[in-house]
Design a protein around this motif. Structure first.
Motif, PDB file in Angstrom:
ATOM      1  N   ASP A 183     -10.462   1.010   2.262  1.00  0.00           N
ATOM      2  CA  ASP A 183      -8.688   1.724   1.917  1.00  0.00           C
ATOM      3  C   ASP A 183      -8.189   2.260   0.355  1.00  0.00           C
ATOM      4  O   ASP A 183      -8.492   1.941  -0.056  1.00  0.00           O
ATOM      5  N   TYR A 184      -7.410   3.178   0.461  1.00  0.00           N
ATOM      6  CA  TYR A 184      -7.032   4.128  -1.127  1.00  0.00           C
ATOM      7  C   TYR A 184      -5.736   3.394  -0.973  1.00  0.00           C
ATOM      8  O   TYR A 184      -4.930   3.848  -0.006  1.00  0.00           O
ATOM      9  N   ASP A 185      -4.640   2.984  -1.433  1.00  0.00           N
ATOM     10  CA  ASP A 185      -3.121   2.778  -1.206  1.00  0.00           C
ATOM     11  C   ASP A 185      -2.799   3.764  -2.489  1.00  0.00           C
ATOM     12  O   ASP A 185      -2.864   4.230  -4.365  1.00  0.00           O
ATOM     13  N   MET A 186      -1.960   4.794  -1.689  1.00  0.00           N
ATOM     14  CA  MET A 186      -1.508   5.607  -2.539  1.00  0.00           C
ATOM     15  C   MET A 186      -0.200   5.681  -2.395  1.00  0.00           C
ATOM     16  O   MET A 186       0.682   6.504  -1.977  1.00  0.00           O
ATOM     17  N   GLY A 187       0.350   4.619  -3.391  1.00  0.00           N
ATOM     18  CA  GLY A 187       1.789   3.792  -3.434  1.00  0.00           C
ATOM     19  C   GLY A 187       2.414   3.742  -1.901  1.00  0.00           C
ATOM     20  O   GLY A 187       2.024   2.253  -1.241  1.00  0.00           O
ATOM     21  N   LYS A 188       3.331   4.085  -0.941  1.00  0.00           N
ATOM     22  CA  LYS A 188       3.726   4.335   0.093  1.00  0.00           C
ATOM     23  C   LYS A 188       2.316   4.243   1.494  1.00  0.00           C
ATOM     24  O   LYS A 188       2.752   3.320   2.255  1.00  0.00           O
ATOM     25  N   VAL A 189       1.630   5.344   1.699  1.00  0.00           N
ATOM     26  CA  VAL A 189       0.855   5.488   2.633  1.00  0.00           C
ATOM     27  C   VAL A 189      -0.568   5.108   2.294  1.00  0.00           C
ATOM     28  O   VAL A 189      -0.991   4.961   1.040  1.00  0.00           O
ATOM     29  N   GLN A 190      -1.110   4.311   3.349  1.00  0.00           N
ATOM     30  CA  GLN A 190      -3.046   3.781   3.152  1.00  0.00           C
ATOM     31  C   GLN A 190      -3.839   4.963   3.738  1.00  0.00           C
ATOM     32  O   GLN A 190      -3.269   5.482   4.700  1.00  0.00           O
ATOM     33  N   VAL A 191      -4.550   5.867   2.798  1.00  0.00           N
ATOM     34  CA  VAL A 191      -5.270   6.280   3.110  1.00  0.00           C
ATOM     35  C   VAL A 191      -6.570   6.002   3.981  1.00  0.00           C
ATOM     36  O   VAL A 191      -7.716   5.166   2.859  1.00  0.00           O
ATOM     37  N   ARG A 192      -7.590   5.428   4.576  1.00  0.00           N
ATOM     38  CA  ARG A 192      -8.608   5.165   5.067  1.00  0.00           C
ATOM     39  C   ARG A 192      -9.300   5.915   4.753  1.00  0.00           C
ATOM     40  O   ARG A 192      -9.614   7.112   5.750  1.00  0.00           O
TER      41      ARG A 192
END
Ligand SMILES: Nc1ncnc2c1ncn2[C@@H]1O[C@H](COP(=O)(O)OP(=O)(O)OP(=O)(O)O)[C@@H](O)[C@H]1O
Ligand SMILES: [Mg+2]
Lengths: 409, 227
Positions: B12-21
């Motif tokens: 997972d990449y933590d992009m602040g509000k959203v997480q990109v899997r």
């Protein structure tokens, strides 16, 4: 097995070489800081050296002087006088003093020898004078107690007086005339000389001593000038530590003797020396502060430039991490680079500092010279600044994540 | 004994509000000495997977056994040693250091391996000769063509003789001719027994491999042995 220091050093040097101009600009603060350290150390060294030399020539740091207190009511001047009995009493109170001589207030007199004539300053003294002043008799002997007890008409000449009146002839055993009386020359004092380096054209600061002549105190009082005041006493203590004790003891003895009136001041060379040391410490502290501030500013500049460099080289760091560099390798690489840059500044600072020593010396009328100790201190300080201000950029570089670093454009 | 074995890897990449899997449960097994191609649409997670396999990045969840070693248990300097000796990485954009000549670039992994200078030079020259660049040792990467640069990058990746060679779109920036040369080198290395994993968008390139693995949206949809 992290990469060797030699390897890191090599990388650091190569980095510095690819960014020559920037490396040079980066270190201006360090250069200035190191230059001021050089100058300060040179000034302090010279001040200590010349103070000690001056003190030694003036009779060493064991010397104590009693003289009229100009800080007191000036109308008391006529009362500031010791009788011969008072002198004997004072001497008996301080048996621990190594030497003791009163000095009759200086009297300008013409000395004549045949056709020749010289204006000298004649002092009436005790036999201890050479001991008090650490002043050797070059020829013949000094006044002894027999001369003193018998009010003998004997005289010891300063070297300039002897030269002016006798030239190359032998003065000892011959006679000179002063105050209408004949005095037998029994000795000639050694030449006193102190030339302040850098001020050679001012000549010998102690020449006035070579222009003096000495006769027994008793002869002065009884035969030459009965109205002459005895208002100076010079004493020699056994050691510098003794000098301070003796100084306060003399102070209270004389104060009692003069019914609490501060007619006389007692000063010691040791005290003056301590005073001067304190002054030079203040001076040193101020300059060290300047040096520290410029090094700090220089260090912060370097830190910022190195941080920018880490930023700019993020991708390179990523590549190095990707091919197997450890965090420690990256850390050392940046530490060494910062330290190399600051030492470069240190070396330039040492060279420039050395170059301006003469200039500063001329301005301050001092003979400033560089020493190995100064070079060591300057180098150590510049490497130290690199070490301290290199830590943050190096930590930042070594904490990068390989993938993030590689993504950096 | 598989050289690479992953279980349910999630990234997972933590992009602040959203997480990109980027990776959503990867179970992958690759045997020693295989030549594998990974294909999939842009953004499907190929590069992310390669970074994890190459120990350049770590998964958010799941286990990864590299040559039977549990990678999540390794220290940072162990990982550095793996990047140094066990895997070689070839990037689409070469990632050479522009201020060093190509000999120095190839020497880099040997330096971090602590190999003495003389041996380093010898070994780096050897490998550069293998990729046909003996006459360019003192050139800077900027003075070379794309194909030549990629050959330098391959030389750097294999100089420590790693068991695994990872290549993320190594021919993506090259024309057919240069790309072909690069692929021949990979085939050669494969013959010598290296395990090779190559990410590509080009079916012709993928066809040179023993096996093609397809990824969509962070999941393997085709070509897994274990499946
Ligand atoms: N550092 C990152 N921060 C946030 N998201 C990322 C990061 N790296 C990758 N991603 C996201 O993860 C997903 C997978 O990316 P990845 O680079 O693995 O795709 P790819 O299959 O290699 O694509 P391409 O074929 O275009 O190279 C993408 O949606 C991408 O936006
Ligand atoms: Mg990709």
């Amino acid at each position: 097995m992290a990469i060797s220091l030699r390897e890191s050093l090599f990388i650091g040097l190569a980095d510095m070489w690819t960014r020559k101009i920037r490396s040079l600009v980066t270190v201006v603060g360090i250069i200035l800081g190191v230059m001021s350290i050089m100058v300060v150390l040179a000034i302090v060294n010279e001040m200590n050296r010349s103070t000690l030399e001056w003190m030694t020539e003036r009779g060493g740091i064991n010397k104590i002087e009693v003289h009229f207190n100009w800080g007191n009511d000036k109308s008391d001047w006529s009362k500031a006088n010791f009788t011969l009995n008072e002198l004997k009493y004072i001497r008996s109170q301080i048996p621990e003093a190594a030497a003791f001589t009163p000095m009759i207030s200086d009297r300008e007199s013409a000395l004549t020898k045949g056709e020749l004539y010289y204006r000298s300053t004649i002092s009436g003294v005790y036999p201890d004078l050479p001991k008090v002043e650490e002043w050797q008799v070059a020829k013949g002997r000094f006044i002894n107690y027999f001369d003193l007890d018998n009010n003998n008409n004997v005289i010891v000449l300063g070297s300039t007086v002897a030269r002016e009146l006798f030239g190359s002839k032998e003065p000892v055993g011959d006679y000179v005339y002063a105050e209408g009386q004949a005095f037998k020359v029994i000795g000639v004092m050694a030449t006193k000389s102190y030339v302040k380096p850098g001020t050679e054209n001012f000549g010998n600061f102690l020449e006035y001593m070579n222009k003096r002549a000495f006769i027994p105190l008793s002869t002065m009082i009884h035969k030459v000038s009965p109205s002459q005041k005895i208002d100076r006493i010079n004493v020699r203590a056994a050691s510098p530590e003794e000098a301070l004790k003796l100084q306060s003891k003399l102070e209270s003895i004389i104060l009692n003797m003069k019914e609490g009136k501060r007619l006389f001041e007692v000063s010691s060379a040791k005290e003056m020396m301590d005073e001067m040391k304190k002054n030079s410490q203040v001076f040193t502290a101020i300059f060290i502060l300047i040096a520290v501030v410029s090094l700090l500013v220089g260090g912060i500049v370097i830190m910022n430039i190195m941080l920018a460099s880490v930023q700019e080289r993020t991708r390179e760091i990523g590549v190095r991490l990707a091919v197997g560099a450890r965090r420690l390798d990256i850390f050392i690489q940046f530490m060494i680079q910062t330290m190399l840059i600051t030492s470069l500044g240190g070396v330039i600072g040492i060279i420039l500092g050395y170059a301006i020593l003469d200039l500063v010396g001329k301005y301050l009328i001092m003979q400033l010279s560089a020493s190995l100790q100064m070079v060591y201190v300057a180098l150590l300080v510049s490497v130290g600044v690199g070490f301290i201000f290199g830590i943050m950029p190096a930590v930042r570089a070594s904490n990068l994540n390989p993938v993030t670093a590689l993504r950096n454009e | 004994m598989p050289i690479i074995e992953t279980h349910n890897i999630i990234k997972d990449y933590d992009m602040g509000k959203v997480q990109v899997r980027a990776l959503n449960g990867i179970d992958l097994t690759i045997e020693q000495g295989e030549f594998v191609a990974i294909m999939g649409p842009s953004g499907s997670g190929k590069s992310t997977l390669m970074h994890i396999i190459g120990c350049l990045d770590s998964p958010s969840e799941g286990s990864y056994l590299l040559d039977t070693l549990q990678v999540s248990n390794l220290s940072k300097s162990d990982l550095a040693a793996i990047r140094n000796k066990k895997v070689g990485f070839v990037f689409q954009t070469f990632n050479l250091l522009p201020h060093l000549n190509i000999l120095k670039n190839v020497e880099l992994p040997l330096m971090y391996a602590g190999i003495p200078y003389k041996d380093r030079i010898k070994r780096a020259r050897e490998v550069l000769a293998n990729v046909g660049l003996s006459d360019r040792l003192r050139h800077k990467p900027g003075e070379l063509s794309g194909g030549q640069r990629q050959r330098v990058a391959i030389a750097r990746a294999i100089v420590n003789n790693p068991a695994i060679l990872l290549a993320d779109e190594p021919t993506g920036n090259l024309d057919t001719q240069a790309g072909g040369d690069i692929l021949s080198i990979f085939s050669e290395l494969h013959q010598k027994g290296h395990t090779i994993i190559i990410v590509t968008h080009d079916q012709a390139v993928a066809n040179r491999a023993d096996r093609i693995i397809r990824i969509i949206d962070g999941k393997i949809v085709d070509g897994n042995l274990a499946a």
